[in-house]
Design an enzyme around this catalytic site. Structure first.
Site, PDB file in Angstrom:
ATOM      1  CB  VAL A  25      48.495  46.788  43.070  1.00 12.18           C
ATOM      2  CG1 VAL A  25      48.628  46.755  44.505  1.00 12.18           C
ATOM      3  CG2 VAL A  25      47.041  46.652  42.838  1.00 12.18           C
ATOM      4  NE  ARG A  26      53.512  44.024  45.192  1.00  7.99           N
ATOM      5  CZ  ARG A  26      54.113  42.764  45.176  1.00  7.99           C
ATOM      6  NH1 ARG A  26      55.165  42.625  44.519  1.00  7.99           N
ATOM      7  NH2 ARG A  26      53.416  41.702  45.849  1.00  7.99           N
ATOM      8  CG  PHE A  74      27.333  45.921  33.859  1.00  4.53           C
ATOM      9  CD1 PHE A  74      25.866  45.486  34.095  1.00  4.53           C
ATOM     10  CD2 PHE A  74      27.316  47.397  34.183  1.00  4.53           C
ATOM     11  CE1 PHE A  74      25.166  46.255  34.960  1.00  4.53           C
ATOM     12  CE2 PHE A  74      26.491  47.919  35.156  1.00  4.53           C
ATOM     13  CZ  PHE A  74      25.440  47.534  35.439  1.00  4.53           C
ATOM     14  N   GLY A 105      35.070  47.021  24.226  1.00  3.43           N
ATOM     15  CA  GLY A 105      33.979  47.631  24.766  1.00  3.43           C
ATOM     16  C   GLY A 105      34.223  48.336  25.956  1.00  3.43           C
ATOM     17  CG  ASP A 128      39.418  37.615  20.887  1.00  3.75           C
ATOM     18  OD1 ASP A 128      39.274  36.093  21.083  1.00  3.75           O
ATOM     19  OD2 ASP A 128      38.281  38.118  21.214  1.00  3.75           O
ATOM     20  NE  ARG A 163      38.915  10.851  12.775  1.00  2.00           N
ATOM     21  CZ  ARG A 163      39.015  10.229  14.104  1.00  2.00           C
ATOM     22  NH1 ARG A 163      39.410  10.872  14.804  1.00  2.00           N
ATOM     23  NH2 ARG A 163      38.741   8.916  14.262  1.00  2.00           N
ATOM     24  CG  MET A 170      37.855  31.615  21.738  1.00  2.00           C
ATOM     25  SD  MET A 170      37.515  31.856  23.331  1.00  2.00           S
ATOM     26  CE  MET A 170      36.190  30.988  23.966  1.00  2.00           C
ATOM     27  CE  LYS A 214      49.191  18.652   2.318  1.00  3.48           C
ATOM     28  NZ  LYS A 214      50.229  18.221   3.496  1.00  3.48           N
TER      29      LYS A 214
END
Length: 320
Positions: A25-26, A74, A105, A128, A163, A170, A214
């Protein structure tokens, strides 16, 4: 002669999209062009939800995550009749060209519109980092910070309970975000779509780590490779160590963009206006070796392959 341009964001949102819109825009206004924002991507273009933007429209957005124009998937835009309606709306508003911010896309939609007489420029907006023709995409570095922070927090609780923690990141079918976050977060094990994965091999690596003393570990894995809940059960069953999975999900897309994403988005947004004024269309912008570049969209989507950072993975394995 281009006098009016439109800008839209398409596909999954990414931090820095607002900065890119602002850059478009600018820069356009500085060249004497009128700018119109299209709400909710190609869907809004099809429905004619278009409004004129001015300098104040993009004030105080550079630091905001998401996209104030909105975004939507879409797939119907592949239909030629749907695109014809979109073109009709562009003509009604007097638009001469379009800047599209999104992923592969979104790029294809831009290429089709260019073929229909409306030059379009694509900007890579996705966390991604899976778009060809660019080293980095808008939003990637912010998402990386988010993932690393999550890994740091998981490490705190994993070490407290001795644990094994699995964190799903993603990336769609690209492991860049997982790999970089794993190195920065000191993850002991990495599972990427670019490397063949067998859960039995991962378990053997974990067992080797246990024999070396570990007490806890973090496994970073890219989405879509396997069910991480099932993987956690398998690891716990085979190793005897309590194992939990965490899916970070859409939290990775949110948050204020980091400085680099703001700079990258601003530069790319301004560059897209330069390209349009030079008569280009059907091109996508990238950054390679810190220099802005542009490629034919079809060439980028169909022919260019993103190089896998194998040397990064080698480094990661040495450090674990």
């Amino acid at each position: 002669m281009i006098k009016k341009i439109g800008v839209l964001t398409s596909g999954g949102d990414a931090p820095g999209m607002n900065a890119a819109i602002r850059g478009v825009v600018r820069a356009a206004l500085s060249k004497g062009l009128d700018v119109y924002g299209i709400h909710d991507g190609y869907l809004g273009l099809y429905e004619g939800r278009i409004e004129q933007l001015d300098r104040h429209s993009v004030s105080d957005v550079i630091n905001r995550g998401g996209t104030f124009l909105g975004s939507a998937r879409f797939p119907e835009f592949r239909d030629e009749k749907v695109r014809e309606k979109a073109v009709e709306n562009m003509r009604e508003f007097g638009l001469d060209a379009l800047v599209v911010i999104g992923g592969d896309g979104s790029y294809l939609g831009a290429k089709r519109l260019t073929e229909m007489g409306f030059p379009c420029i694509g900007l890579p907006g996705t966390i991604d980092n899976d778009v060809a023709g660019t080293d980095y995409t808008i939003g990637y570095f912010t998402a990386l910070e988010t993932v690393v922070e999550a890994i740091d927090r998981l490490r705190d609780t994993s070490s407290s309970h001795q644990r094994i923690s699995i964190v799903e990141v993603m990336g769609r079918y690209c492991g860049d975000l997982t790999l970089a976050a794993a190195i920065a977060g000191g993850c002991e094990y990495i599972v990427l779509p670019e490397v063949e994965f067998k859960r039995e091999d991962l378990v053997e690596e974990i067992k080797v780590g246990i024999t070396k003393g570990k007490k806890h570990a973090i496994v970073a894995i890219t989405e879509h490779i396997c069910d991480v809940d099932e993987l956690a059960k398998f690891i716990e069953q085979e190793t005897g160590r309590e194992t939990r999975s965490t899916v970070l999900g859409h939290i990775q897309r949110g948050g204020a963009p980091v400085a680099y994403d703001r700079i990258l988005a601003s530069r790319m947004g301004a560059y897209s206006i330069e390209l349009l004024l030079q008569g280009y269309g059907g091109r996508c912008v990238g950054i390679q070796n810190e220099k802005l570049v542009h490629h034919d969209i079809i060439d980028a989507v169909e022919n260019m392959k993103r190089p896998f950072k194998g040397d990064w993975l080698d480094t990661a394995k040495m450090l674990f």
